[in-house]
Design a protein around this motif. Structure first.
Motif, mmCIF file in Angstrom:
data_model
loop_
_atom_site.group_PDB
_atom_site.id
_atom_site.type_symbol
_atom_site.label_atom_id
_atom_site.label_comp_id
_atom_site.label_asym_id
_atom_site.label_seq_id
_atom_site.Cartn_x
_atom_site.Cartn_y
_atom_site.Cartn_z
ATOM 1 N N ILE A 446 -7.120 22.270 36.457
ATOM 2 C CA ILE A 446 -8.275 21.545 37.021
ATOM 3 C C ILE A 446 -8.130 20.048 36.761
ATOM 4 O O ILE A 446 -8.414 19.218 37.632
ATOM 5 N N ASN A 447 -7.666 19.696 35.569
ATOM 6 C CA ASN A 447 -7.429 18.277 35.257
ATOM 7 C C ASN A 447 -6.362 17.674 36.172
ATOM 8 O O ASN A 447 -6.484 16.539 36.631
ATOM 9 N N LYS A 448 -5.314 18.458 36.428
ATOM 10 C CA LYS A 448 -4.241 17.992 37.318
ATOM 11 C C LYS A 448 -4.762 17.840 38.754
ATOM 12 O O LYS A 448 -4.341 16.953 39.486
ATOM 13 N N TYR A 449 -5.671 18.731 39.156
ATOM 14 C CA TYR A 449 -6.272 18.640 40.496
ATOM 15 C C TYR A 449 -7.042 17.320 40.626
ATOM 16 O O TYR A 449 -6.956 16.621 41.645
ATOM 17 N N ALA A 450 -7.790 16.981 39.561
ATOM 18 C CA ALA A 450 -8.545 15.721 39.561
ATOM 19 C C ALA A 450 -7.617 14.521 39.664
ATOM 20 O O ALA A 450 -7.899 13.552 40.386
ATOM 21 N N GLU A 451 -6.477 14.590 38.957
ATOM 22 C CA GLU A 451 -5.485 13.510 39.034
ATOM 23 C C GLU A 451 -4.902 13.408 40.444
ATOM 24 O O GLU A 451 -4.653 12.315 40.943
ATOM 25 N N ALA A 452 -4.674 14.573 41.071
ATOM 26 C CA ALA A 452 -4.066 14.595 42.406
ATOM 27 C C ALA A 452 -4.957 13.915 43.437
ATOM 28 O O ALA A 452 -4.476 13.226 44.336
ATOM 29 N N ILE A 453 -6.289 14.085 43.313
ATOM 30 C CA ILE A 453 -7.213 13.484 44.292
ATOM 31 C C ILE A 453 -7.192 11.957 44.205
ATOM 32 O O ILE A 453 -7.511 11.265 45.165
ATOM 33 N N GLU A 454 -6.751 11.440 43.052
ATOM 34 C CA GLU A 454 -6.612 9.986 42.906
ATOM 35 C C GLU A 454 -5.576 9.407 43.858
ATOM 36 O O GLU A 454 -5.489 8.190 44.019
ATOM 37 N N VAL A 455 -4.789 10.258 44.499
ATOM 38 C CA VAL A 455 -3.700 9.789 45.353
ATOM 39 C C VAL A 455 -4.212 8.871 46.469
ATOM 40 O O VAL A 455 -3.522 7.945 46.881
ATOM 41 N N VAL A 456 -5.449 9.092 46.936
ATOM 42 C CA VAL A 456 -5.955 8.288 48.060
ATOM 43 C C VAL A 456 -6.216 6.839 47.653
ATOM 44 O O VAL A 456 -5.603 5.921 48.205
#
Length: 549
Positions: A446-456
């Motif tokens: 879940i933490n990695k998912y949150a980091e991934a959304i930062e991509v934008v």
């Protein structure tokens, strides 16, 4: 954990199970990480095209056509991706384009980043099943966070107001042609409002009712919207205008019909030859006269027009347009309300179409025929695009197409969220907060998912040539203070208020993109074996030529 590649050989084990020529990859190293790497490479290609400062790709397809675009859906489809895992991302991007019309780059970039973050967890020893569970929980939370971030809901009156609709479409156009969004978005909004049904009914748009006509010459600022349909060709005769026209559409050519069987005519004198020609002329005049008597002033032909027919059509002052495209014929029938006939002769009252004016105009040194309807129920509009090159016009058409689809989406769901990476930052913070309440290994995913959304927001900063780390710190600080509409300022390199700057994204587009990207990433992570059959025989590939890449 690493697996082995096996070839079908008829021996013991997997080789005995599969036919000769099959390939089999299994295990973490050979299957899972290979798939993740392929998806990451695709994501790396499209990511640099994300946002207003995104760069174009120059693609030469299998027909040697040159395509210059930053549209992710076009890039993915024209590249002809072969890797099965990367194809899943292409299919997700294509589905986003069909369903919403915008956000195809977000799907590929987010899915690639999700898999990149999963790769770190896999190397740490976390099982793919735990990552999948975590990603599913995070995706559900992210979708709820997007709906929470809605800052504006467009009413039916606002959708029918071209100036307000243009504001909602600006970010879509800016992603393809930054600097021209204030020119193109109002054009699309004007065409969309013209294509909507009358006020008592709910706003809705049929994408096929908004056409695009591309004319080389002039600049983008010379583009305009015309009510009705623009045909990119001149009329056949000298009649160039018909007001309050009655239109007859023929799906066949206007010429003497050929006999089904071959026949021979023996002519013994000049008088017989004249009589033979006269009978054909009289028959054609009869047909044209019957058209004129029924009040027809415009004839649209789907085939060739004989010289004799043209002579009589001119004689009775009938405007003639020849259109060989069946799709174009169908659109003219839609605009005018005519029925396409497959026989020559006068149409009945139900088969005749009407048009306020059919007139030849000269745009950019090219003659075009405009079927213009000022106030009617056909609800069709044409955006006439102007530009210096074919590549620019093609890319402008893609931007218009995305904006039209977004307008259609807003008619179904008028919710808007702040753009410029503001909503993604808010979602990332919400998912991070959620992660702390989840026990077990899923918390890492879940933490990695949150980091991934930062991509934008991070990619928007990088593509604008700014320091992504500084901007992300400023964004998080602004959101912590409760400024939930804070996004990336690509011009000044800081943080801006997306609502004040009137940068909006469709809520439905964001929800669809997050859903599709999450599903694509989870599907790739669930694959632990690749079994490939031997390719079918076919022609040998073309040999490389000097200068080929």
């Amino acid at each position: 954990m690493a697996g082995k590649m096996r070839m079908g050989t008829g021996g013991p084990g997997m080789g005995g199970l599969l036919k000769d020529g099959y390939k089999h990859y299994s295990g973490l190293e050979e299957a899972v990480l290979q798939n993740v790497q392929a998806a990451k490479e695709l994501s790396k290609i499209t990511r640099t095209s994300l946002g207003p400062n995104g760069l174009n790709k120059l693609i030469i397809n299998h027909l040697e056509k040159i395509i210059v675009t930053s549209d992710a859906s076009t890039i993915c489809s024209e590249m002809e991706v072969a890797h099965p895992a990367a194809k899943m991302l292409v299919m997700a991007s294509s589905e986003q384009q069909k369903a919403v019309g915008d956000g195809s780059n977000l799907v590929v970039s987010l899915a690639g980043e999700l898999l990149s973050q999963a790769q770190d967890l896999l190397r740490m020893g976390v099982h793919p099943a735990d990552i999948v569970v975590g990603y599913k929980l995070a995706a559900k939370r992210a979708l709820a966070a997007v709906e929470k971030a809605v800052c504006k809901v467009m009413s039916a009156d606002e959708l029918r107001d071209a100036s307000q609709l243009a504001v909602a479409l600006q970010s879509v156009v800016a992603a393809k042609h930054y600097g021209f969004e204030h020119v193109v978005a109002p054009l699309v909004a004007e065409a969309a409002v013209a294509a909507m049904p009358s006020a008592p009914r709910r706003p809705a748009i049929s994408v096929d009712n908004i056409r695009v006509a591309k004319l080389i010459g002039g600049s983008i600022t010379d583009s305009q919207v015309l009510r009705g349909l623009v045909v990119l060709r001149d009329t056949e005769g000298t009649v160039k205008r018909a007001d309050k026209a009655r239109v007859a559409v023929f799906g066949v050519g206007i010429e003497a019909a050929d006999t089904e069987t071959k026949g021979t005519v023996v002519l013994k004198s000049a008088d017989e030859l004249k009589a033979f020609a006269r009978s054909e002329e009289e028959t054609m005049e009869e047909v044209v006269k019957s058209l004129s008597d029924s009040g027809v002033t415009v004839v649209v032909s789907g085939g060739s027009i004989s010289e004799i027919a043209m002579h009589y059509l001119e004689k009775y002052s009938i405007l003639v347009v020849k259109i060989l495209s069946k799709f174009e014929l169908r659109r003219i029938c839609k605009v005018t309300g005519a029925t396409a006939l497959v026989r020559l002769g006068a149409p009945t009252e139900e088969e005749v179409g009407t048009c306020d004016s059919v007139v030849v105009q000269e745009i950019s040194s090219r003659r075009v025929t405009v079927f213009q309807q000022d106030e009617d129920d056909s609800r069709m509009a044409t955006v006439v695009l102007r530009g210096a090159t074919t590549s620019l016009l093609d890319d402008l058409e893609r931007a218009v197409d995305d904006a039209v689809h977004t307008a259609k989406t807003l008619c179904r769901d008028g919710r808007l969220v702040p753009g410029a990476g503001a909503v993604e930052t808010a979602v990332s913070l919400d998912v991070q907060e959620f992660a702390s309440s989840v026990p077990g290994l899923e918390q890492y995913a879940i933490n990695k998912y949150a980091e991934a959304i930062e991509v934008v927001p991070r990619t928007l900063s990088e593509n604008a040539g700014k320091d992504a780390t500084d901007i992300m710190s400023a964004l998080y600080a602004a959101h912590a203070e409760g400024k939930v509409a804070s996004g990336v300022d690509i011009d000044e390199g800081g943080v801006c208020d997306a609502e004040v700057a009137e940068i909006y994204d469709s809520c439905m587009a964001k929800l669809s993109a997050i859903r599709l990207a999450s599903d694509a990433a989870i599907t790739v992570l669930r694959v632990d074996q690749i079994i490939m059959s031997k390719q079918a025989g076919g022609p040998k590939p073309r040999e490389a030529r000097p200068g080929d890449l």
